[in-house]
Scaffold this motif. Structure first.
Motif, PDB file in Angstrom:
ATOM      1  N   ALA A 154       9.547   1.749  10.250  1.00 18.45           N
ATOM      2  CA  ALA A 154       8.660   0.626  10.587  1.00 18.45           C
ATOM      3  C   ALA A 154       9.316  -0.388  11.516  1.00 18.45           C
ATOM      4  O   ALA A 154       9.473  -1.558  11.167  1.00 18.45           O
ATOM      5  N   HIS A 155       9.668   0.072  12.707  1.00 15.22           N
ATOM      6  CA  HIS A 155      10.385  -0.791  13.646  1.00 15.22           C
ATOM      7  C   HIS A 155       9.656  -2.105  13.919  1.00 15.22           C
ATOM      8  O   HIS A 155      10.276  -3.171  13.932  1.00 15.22           O
ATOM      9  N   GLY A 156       8.363  -2.044  14.147  1.00 14.12           N
ATOM     10  CA  GLY A 156       7.604  -3.258  14.424  1.00 14.12           C
ATOM     11  C   GLY A 156       7.674  -4.248  13.279  1.00 14.12           C
ATOM     12  O   GLY A 156       7.882  -5.456  13.489  1.00 14.12           O
ATOM     13  N   SER A 157       7.505  -3.758  12.081  1.00 18.51           N
ATOM     14  CA  SER A 157       7.577  -4.628  10.904  1.00 18.51           C
ATOM     15  C   SER A 157       8.981  -5.186  10.711  1.00 18.51           C
ATOM     16  O   SER A 157       9.148  -6.356  10.347  1.00 18.51           O
ATOM     17  N   MET A 158       9.985  -4.360  10.961  1.00 15.77           N
ATOM     18  CA  MET A 158      11.372  -4.815  10.817  1.00 15.77           C
ATOM     19  C   MET A 158      11.683  -5.943  11.790  1.00 15.77           C
ATOM     20  O   MET A 158      12.386  -6.898  11.439  1.00 15.77           O
ATOM     21  N   VAL A 159      11.171  -5.836  13.005  1.00 16.22           N
ATOM     22  CA  VAL A 159      11.394  -6.888  13.998  1.00 16.22           C
ATOM     23  C   VAL A 159      10.776  -8.199  13.518  1.00 16.22           C
ATOM     24  O   VAL A 159      11.408  -9.258  13.586  1.00 16.22           O
ATOM     25  N   ILE A 160       9.571  -8.136  13.010  1.00 13.18           N
ATOM     26  CA  ILE A 160       8.895  -9.343  12.517  1.00 13.18           C
ATOM     27  C   ILE A 160       9.636  -9.920  11.309  1.00 13.18           C
ATOM     28  O   ILE A 160       9.909 -11.127  11.249  1.00 13.18           O
ATOM     29  N   ILE A 161       9.988  -9.056  10.368  1.00 15.95           N
ATOM     30  CA  ILE A 161      10.672  -9.508   9.145  1.00 15.95           C
ATOM     31  C   ILE A 161      12.014 -10.146   9.477  1.00 15.95           C
ATOM     32  O   ILE A 161      12.328 -11.235   8.986  1.00 15.95           O
TER      33      ILE A 161
END
Length: 116
Positions: A37-44
């Motif tokens: 979940a690269h996108g989610s990891m960036v946001i988190i």
């Protein structure tokens, strides 16, 4: 009042976290493929960086923030190693710059440790 260099580190983390929202594709590209979940990891991680930066600039939460920053920087080490191993993730940075980023992580950890 906190020392100026503590505010500086806090602001750097807030700005770094904000950059995750301004340029998310850059961060998605440097995340190793085994992390989901690269996108989610960036946001988190962006939110965590901003939160820790603000917490570091508050006397009541500086200790927790400093330890949080140290843990976060440890967790980012695989990203720096991946950037050394993968040409696309390296973002056309020279090899020497990618190598210097690793000891810089430890310098940042020490800087954060000063506020524990």
């Amino acid at each position: 009042m906190l020392p100026w260099h503590q505010y500086l580190l806090g602001v750097l983390f807030v700005l770094a976290g904000m950059n995750h929202f301004w340029k998310p594709k850059i961060y998605e590209r440097i995340i190793p493929p085994y992390i989901p979940a690269h996108g989610s990891m960036v946001i988190i991680t962006g939110i965590i960086e901003m939160l820790l930066g603000f917490m570091l600039m508050n006397k009541a939460s500086q200790d927790e923030a400093a330890w949080g920053i140290i843990i976060l920087l440890i967790l980012f080490i695989p990203v720096h190693i991946y950037m050394l191993q993968n040409e696309k993730a390296a973002m056309k940075l020279p090899k020497w710059a990618l190598i210097i980023r690793l000891p810089l992580q430890f310098a940042l950890m020490y800087w954060a440790y000063l506020y524990t």
